[in-house]
Design a protein around this motif. Structure first.
Motif, PDB file in Angstrom:
ATOM      1  N   SER A 187       0.846  -1.191   0.000  1.00 45.43           N
ATOM      2  CA  SER A 187       0.000   0.000   0.000  1.00 45.43           C
ATOM      3  C   SER A 187       0.881   1.240   0.000  1.00 45.43           C
ATOM      4  N   LEU A 188       0.491   2.228  -0.794  1.00 45.14           N
ATOM      5  CA  LEU A 188       1.203   3.511  -0.773  1.00 45.14           C
ATOM      6  C   LEU A 188       0.316   4.572  -0.129  1.00 45.14           C
ATOM      7  N   GLY A 189      -0.662   4.124   0.675  1.00 47.50           N
ATOM      8  CA  GLY A 189      -1.592   5.112   1.223  1.00 47.50           C
ATOM      9  C   GLY A 189      -1.923   4.919   2.686  1.00 47.50           C
ATOM     10  N   HIS A 190      -1.018   4.273   3.444  1.00 46.75           N
ATOM     11  CA  HIS A 190      -1.379   4.011   4.829  1.00 46.75           C
ATOM     12  C   HIS A 190      -1.505   5.256   5.693  1.00 46.75           C
ATOM     13  N   ALA A 191      -0.969   6.382   5.225  1.00 46.92           N
ATOM     14  CA  ALA A 191      -1.104   7.605   6.014  1.00 46.92           C
ATOM     15  C   ALA A 191      -2.577   7.926   6.254  1.00 46.92           C
ATOM     16  N   MET A 192      -3.445   7.494   5.329  1.00 49.41           N
ATOM     17  CA  MET A 192      -4.876   7.805   5.532  1.00 49.41           C
ATOM     18  C   MET A 192      -5.410   7.090   6.763  1.00 49.41           C
ATOM     19  N   PHE A 193      -4.905   5.901   7.062  1.00 51.22           N
ATOM     20  CA  PHE A 193      -5.384   5.176   8.246  1.00 51.22           C
ATOM     21  C   PHE A 193      -4.798   5.803   9.513  1.00 51.22           C
ATOM     22  N   PHE A 194      -3.501   6.110   9.453  1.00 52.11           N
ATOM     23  CA  PHE A 194      -2.847   6.784  10.578  1.00 52.11           C
ATOM     24  C   PHE A 194      -3.590   8.086  10.880  1.00 52.11           C
ATOM     25  N   ARG A 246      -8.123  22.749  10.848  1.00 51.34           N
ATOM     26  CA  ARG A 246      -7.075  23.762  10.799  1.00 51.34           C
ATOM     27  C   ARG A 246      -5.948  23.376   9.838  1.00 51.34           C
ATOM     28  N   GLY A 247      -6.287  22.574   8.834  1.00 47.31           N
ATOM     29  CA  GLY A 247      -5.411  22.284   7.698  1.00 47.31           C
ATOM     30  C   GLY A 247      -3.976  21.953   8.036  1.00 47.31           C
ATOM     31  N   ASP A 248      -3.070  22.554   7.271  1.00 45.56           N
ATOM     32  CA  ASP A 248      -1.636  22.306   7.425  1.00 45.56           C
ATOM     33  C   ASP A 248      -1.128  22.636   8.813  1.00 45.56           C
ATOM     34  N   GLU A 249      -1.681  23.698   9.336  1.00 42.01           N
ATOM     35  CA  GLU A 249      -1.234  24.202  10.631  1.00 42.01           C
ATOM     36  C   GLU A 249      -1.527  23.187  11.739  1.00 42.01           C
ATOM     37  N   GLY A 250      -2.688  22.516  11.619  1.00 41.97           N
ATOM     38  CA  GLY A 250      -3.075  21.529  12.609  1.00 41.97           C
ATOM     39  C   GLY A 250      -3.541  22.160  13.902  1.00 41.97           C
ATOM     40  N   ALA A 310      -2.063  18.050   9.240  1.00 45.14           N
ATOM     41  CA  ALA A 310      -2.270  17.426   7.935  1.00 45.14           C
ATOM     42  C   ALA A 310      -1.011  16.727   7.419  1.00 45.14           C
ATOM     43  N   SER A 311       0.178  17.138   7.893  1.00 44.51           N
ATOM     44  CA  SER A 311       1.400  16.517   7.382  1.00 44.51           C
ATOM     45  C   SER A 311       1.425  15.017   7.677  1.00 44.51           C
ATOM     46  N   PHE A 312       0.705  14.589   8.737  1.00 44.98           N
ATOM     47  CA  PHE A 312       0.671  13.157   9.049  1.00 44.98           C
ATOM     48  C   PHE A 312      -0.176  12.374   8.045  1.00 44.98           C
ATOM     49  N   ALA A 313      -0.938  13.096   7.211  1.00 43.94           N
ATOM     50  CA  ALA A 313      -1.743  12.424   6.192  1.00 43.94           C
ATOM     51  C   ALA A 313      -1.086  12.506   4.820  1.00 43.94           C
ATOM     52  N   ALA A 314       0.035  13.230   4.721  1.00 46.18           N
ATOM     53  CA  ALA A 314       0.668  13.447   3.422  1.00 46.18           C
ATOM     54  C   ALA A 314       1.410  12.193   2.952  1.00 46.18           C
ATOM     55  N   VAL A 315       1.777  12.189   1.667  1.00 45.08           N
ATOM     56  CA  VAL A 315       2.418  11.024   1.045  1.00 45.08           C
ATOM     57  C   VAL A 315       3.592  10.511   1.874  1.00 45.08           C
ATOM     58  N   GLN A 316       4.355  11.450   2.414  1.00 44.72           N
ATOM     59  CA  GLN A 316       5.561  11.044   3.144  1.00 44.72           C
ATOM     60  C   GLN A 316       5.239  10.053   4.257  1.00 44.72           C
ATOM     61  N   TYR A 317       4.091  10.250   4.938  1.00 41.14           N
ATOM     62  CA  TYR A 317       3.746   9.341   6.029  1.00 41.14           C
ATOM     63  C   TYR A 317       3.207   8.011   5.540  1.00 41.14           C
ATOM     64  N   SER A 318       2.975   7.890   4.231  1.00 42.97           N
ATOM     65  CA  SER A 318       2.678   6.572   3.668  1.00 42.97           C
ATOM     66  C   SER A 318       3.967   5.854   3.280  1.00 42.97           C
ATOM     67  N   ILE A 319       4.968   6.644   2.883  1.00 46.85           N
ATOM     68  CA  ILE A 319       6.241   6.050   2.455  1.00 46.85           C
ATOM     69  C   ILE A 319       7.051   5.588   3.672  1.00 46.85           C
ATOM     70  N   LEU A 320       6.991   6.369   4.747  1.00 49.89           N
ATOM     71  CA  LEU A 320       7.834   6.050   5.906  1.00 49.89           C
ATOM     72  C   LEU A 320       7.604   4.638   6.464  1.00 49.89           C
TER      73      LEU A 320
END
Lengths: 242, 314, 308
Positions: free
Chosen positions: B57-64, B135-139, B235-245
């Motif tokens: 899966s390249l999308g696990h950040a959505m579950f996190f 609160r978007g990117d800012e969180g 929101a950074s925890f939902a970004a692509v990077q958190y699926s790759i990590l």
């Protein structure tokens, strides 16, 4: 004898080409049946439709009197079909023990002791018990074929479909295999797709011959052996018998 | 020693060691290790699908993120206390993984990777779109006063470490239990040879769906705890990077091993921690590691260990 | 502005986006079509093209036109060479296994992106367009019972934007001619059809792969050079472009060049038009979900034929 497996008008075509055409086939419980035919006769297509790997264009498959045409592969296997692949298909990176345990566990569930017993029995019947801890990829090709059979045995199927089980085996191995098949014949119904005529003639009680996707002949080994149409089909002479 | 005893000794030993460390470590590594244990729980969840079932899966950040926001938003907007908020995060992850599983499992291989990537991207964009609540990117920060679970103050470093360890052990042992059960063995069988598993009578789709839900729910649990323990959702925890990590951690530690995700997370965390002191381009390390791992050590650290020394390693 | 002129303006902006997207996505599609690998680092090649364009333009100093022409030639060549090297050093050793290749190209993505951050920095930098004349566009309306032409305020484009559209069309035609008429194209198509047979016929498959990977990356870099006078060059610009290209390639039907171009026009135009009327985030969500659902329910793409 009641029919364990039956097909009615089973057909399959690939972009206009008729691979299997209107096949009516009946296999009584307890019989050892061989399915033979020249290359391209539609044997593999036919068997694929029996186990559900391929959907028929038309026609029905009945197993134990029940219409299974719409059932997926795993549901048919649950009803008691087992299939061994033409090209060896085992879990290469798992141990022999685990390979056979996977086959037994579906039937026996979490009962560890019963699974253990079934695994030992199946492996010893094909003579691979001593290799139980090794991974399947470490085995020779012939032994991998035997492992496939062991996986079939462990499923305790009502119908065991063996797709060219002796392909690629050495002569000695084939002799052992015939003996094993004789034993299995006492326990279950067997459908054997086979090229090796000596195996077919010795083991099968009845033979069905497919040619150009249709049943060409059916009968005892002697009858089929004597049938001029069958000989013509194998020699590639078209329509000798008319 | 029997195989089961050895396996239990190894994993219980790890947990015991981590427990002792809580009493001896200074504040900074104590905080790091708490973070690593929560992230390793995420990686353990990822490994259920990638390592044991063979689905990348390249999308696990959505579950996190579902866990993190399910927890955080229910606290922020519905006034949930910590316990129910965690359950809300868990439920959000389970529901999302069920839906994603039902859809994505109609595809296989590369298409599965891209479908999961796209769903995760849609979730990430949705978090941005509903910036009024998220609160978007800012969180948003989860106030210290709300971070109390069963009377325990989770912002206290000692407590936080302890709760992170409890989460980690729970994930570790439940996955260990799962893959030793018949259903778990079937997942491995599907990874090794899907067609064969089907022809042994196993419902491959149902097992894969179960794996997606188990994997997604564990990931969501980790996300919910991450938000609660460290007091922030963004929101950074939902970004692509958190699926790759998690893919990187599992590859490094050893896909399809119980202990691998922890080893991978630990190594990569410190590698990135060290590098980020030198340069802002610390993700370079992640990139180099990914390329080198695929080229030279596809089995990862624990995988090599299993191949060379401990064949019994689960 | 009235609705009519507004829509025309949005379509023009959309056409520019569509051209750049078509170039970039064709590169991705070519690589997938011939090599059957998904290149996740494709967006970074686009970014590299833009960054190199800035670099070449600033080296060229005073002459804006010379700098731009140099960038147009050099950037795709340099990026193509980098990509071909990556293919030889990394992908070839993975035997192009689909999943491992994706993981490796994710690694390449971070390596390229982070190296750019280290050398080029986090700033967004503009490149001056070689020519940028404002062209007003007339509009017609019915007034006093007759058709009257007028020049609505704000309805205009620039000569550079028109150039981008023409350049993209020219390059895409060139690629098509190369694929259908040239020997190189024949080799690529043969390799695409069947790798083993191509090898048996003495086609240097490995070299074809390196060249195709290079051309694919070069197309992305060219798109990057073309876009940089309109959008600035930034080290994170690759990801959005990558996702958009995925969308285009998947909707167009994986590996089909014609489908890719049609889808690029469709997506580019609608993205331009939708984002004028709706929130761009919502437009992106719709597009990503559309891709996911296309893959789930119509894996051959919206325009592709179902293969049985």
């Amino acid at each position: 004898m009641s029919a364990l497996l039956e097909t009615r008008g089973l057909s399959r075509s690939f972009s206009g080409l008729r691979a299997v055409h209107e096949v009516d086939f009946t296999l009584p419980e307890g019989q050892v049946r061989a399915l033979i035919g020249p290359n391209g006769a539609g044997k593999t297509t036919f068997v694929s439709m029996l186990v559900g790997r391929l959907a028929p264009s038309s026609g029905t498959v009945l197993f134990d009197g029940r219409d299974v045409t719409g059932l997926p592969v795993h549901a048919r296997v649950r009803l008691g079909m087992a299939y061994t692949f033409q090209i060896t298909s085992v879990f290469l990176r798992l141990s022999l023990h685990e390979n056979v345990a996977l086959a037994a566990r579906r039937r026996l569930g979490g009962d560890g002791l019963a699974v253990e017993r079934a695994v030992r029995e199946a492996l010893s019947r094909v003579g691979l018990l001593e290799h139980a801890r090794r991974n399947a990829e470490e085995l020779s090709y012939g032994h991998q074929r035997l492992l496939e059979i062991a996986m079939g045995i462990a499923q305790k199927p009502r119908l065991l479909i063996l797709d060219e089980p002796t392909q690629g085996l050495a002569d000695g191995e084939i002799a052992d295999f015939k003996a094993l098949l004789g034993e299995l014949a006492r326990e279950t119904t067997i459908l054997l797709i086979e090229h090796n005529m000596s195996v077919v003639m010795e083991v099968a009680e009845k033979i069905t011959v497919l040619n150009f996707g249709e049943v060409l002949a059916e009968g005892s080994p002697e009858e089929v052996h004597a049938d001029p149409r069958v000989q013509a089909a194998y020699l590639g002479v078209p329509d000798v018998a008319g | 020693m029997s195989e089961t005893a050895r396996i239990l000794a190894l994993h219980a030993g790890l947990v015991a060691l981590l427990l002792v460390l809580n009493f001896v470590l200074p504040a900074y590594p104590q905080g790091n290790l708490a973070r690593i244990m929560v992230l390793a729980s995420y990686a353990i969840g990822y490994n259920v699908l990638f390592g044991y079932t063979g689905l990348l899966s390249l999308g696990h950040a959505m579950f996190f993120a579902a866990g993190m926001y399910g927890m955080g938003l229910s606290m922020r907007h519905l006034g949930f206390p910590a316990g129910p908020a965690l359950l809300a995060g868990l439920g959000a992850g389970a529901a999302l993984s069920l839906v994603v599983g039902l859809l994505a499992l109609r595809t296989a291989g590369v298409a599965f990777m891209i479908v999961t990537l796209m769903f995760a991207q849609a979730v990430y964009l949705a978090i941005l779109l509903f910036g009024k609540y998220t609160r978007g990117d800012e969180g948003f920060v989860i106030p210290q006063a709300d971070r109390v679970l069963a009377g325990i103050d989770l912002s206290d470093p000692f407590n936080r470490y302890f709760v992170a360890l409890a989460l980690f052990s729970f994930c570790l042992f439940s996955v260990l239990w799962l893959i030793r059960r018949p259903a778990g063995r079937v997942l491995v069988a599907i990874r090794e040879n899907e067609e064969r598993a089907r022809l042994l009578g196993y419902d491959v789709f149902a097992h894969k769906l179960g794996a997606v839900v188990a994997s997604g729910t564990i990931s969501a649990l980790a996300g919910a705890f991450y938000g609660l323990l460290f007091g922030y959702a963004g929101a950074s925890f939902a970004a692509v990077q958190y699926s790759i990590l998690p893919l990187l951690w599992v590859l490094l530690g050893g896909a399809g091993t119980i202990i691998g995700p922890f080893i991978g997370t630990l190594f990569m965390f410190y590698l990135i921690d060290l590098t980020s002191g030198l340069t802002s381009a610390y993700m370079l390390i992640a990139g180099v590691a990914l390329v080198l791992l695929t080229l030279f050590a596809p089995q990862g650290l624990a995988g090599e260990l299993r191949k060379r020394l401990w064949r019994w390693l689960p | 502005m009235d609705f009519g002129p507004y829509l025309l303006l949005a379509s023009l902006e959309g056409a520019v986006l569509a051209s750049v997207l078509a170039l970039m996505a064709s590169g991705l599609s070519l690589v997938f079509g011939v090599m059957r690998v998904v290149n996740v680092a494709h967006g970074e090649f686009y970014m590299l093209g833009a960054v190199l364009a800035w670099w070449v333009a600033s080296l060229a100093g005073g002459s804006v036109v010379l700098g731009f022409v140099l960038a147009l030639v050099l950037a795709p060549l340099i990026v193509g060479a980098i990509a071909a090297t990556a293919d030889i050093v990394v992908l070839r050793r993975l035997s192009y296994d689909p999943e491992r290749t994706i993981v490796a190209t994710i690694g390449l993505l971070y390596i390229i992106q982070q190296l750019t951050l280290m050398s080029y920095g986090p700033e967004a930098r503009p490149v001056v367009a070689p020519f940028n004349t404002r062209l007003a566009i007339p509009w017609f309306e019915f007034a006093d019972g007759g058709l009257r032409m007028y020049w609505p305020w704000g309805l205009s484009t620039t000569s550079y934007k028109l150039f981008v559209i023409f350049a993209a069309v020219a390059v895409l035609l060139g690629i098509r001619v190369m694929m259908t008429r040239s020997r190189a194209g024949l080799l690529m198509r043969a390799t695409q059809q069947d790798r083993e047979i191509a090898q048996a016929f003495g086609i240097p498959v490995e070299r074809v792969y390196a060249v195709v990977f290079g051309i694919g990356a070069g197309l992305a870099a060219l798109a990057g050079v073309l876009i940089v006078p309109i959008q600035q060059a930034h080290y994170l610009m690759g990801l959005d472009a990558l996702l958009l290209s995925f969308i285009v390639v998947i909707i167009g039907g994986l590996g089909s060049l014609a489908g890719t171009v049609i889808a690029a026009v469709l997506i580019g135009m609608s993205e331009g038009i939708i984002s004028v009327f709706f929130s761009p985030t919502l437009a992106k969500i719709i597009a990503t979900l559309l891709v996911a659902f296309v893959l789930v329910f119509r894996p051959q793409g919206l325009m592709g034929k179902r293969v049985r």
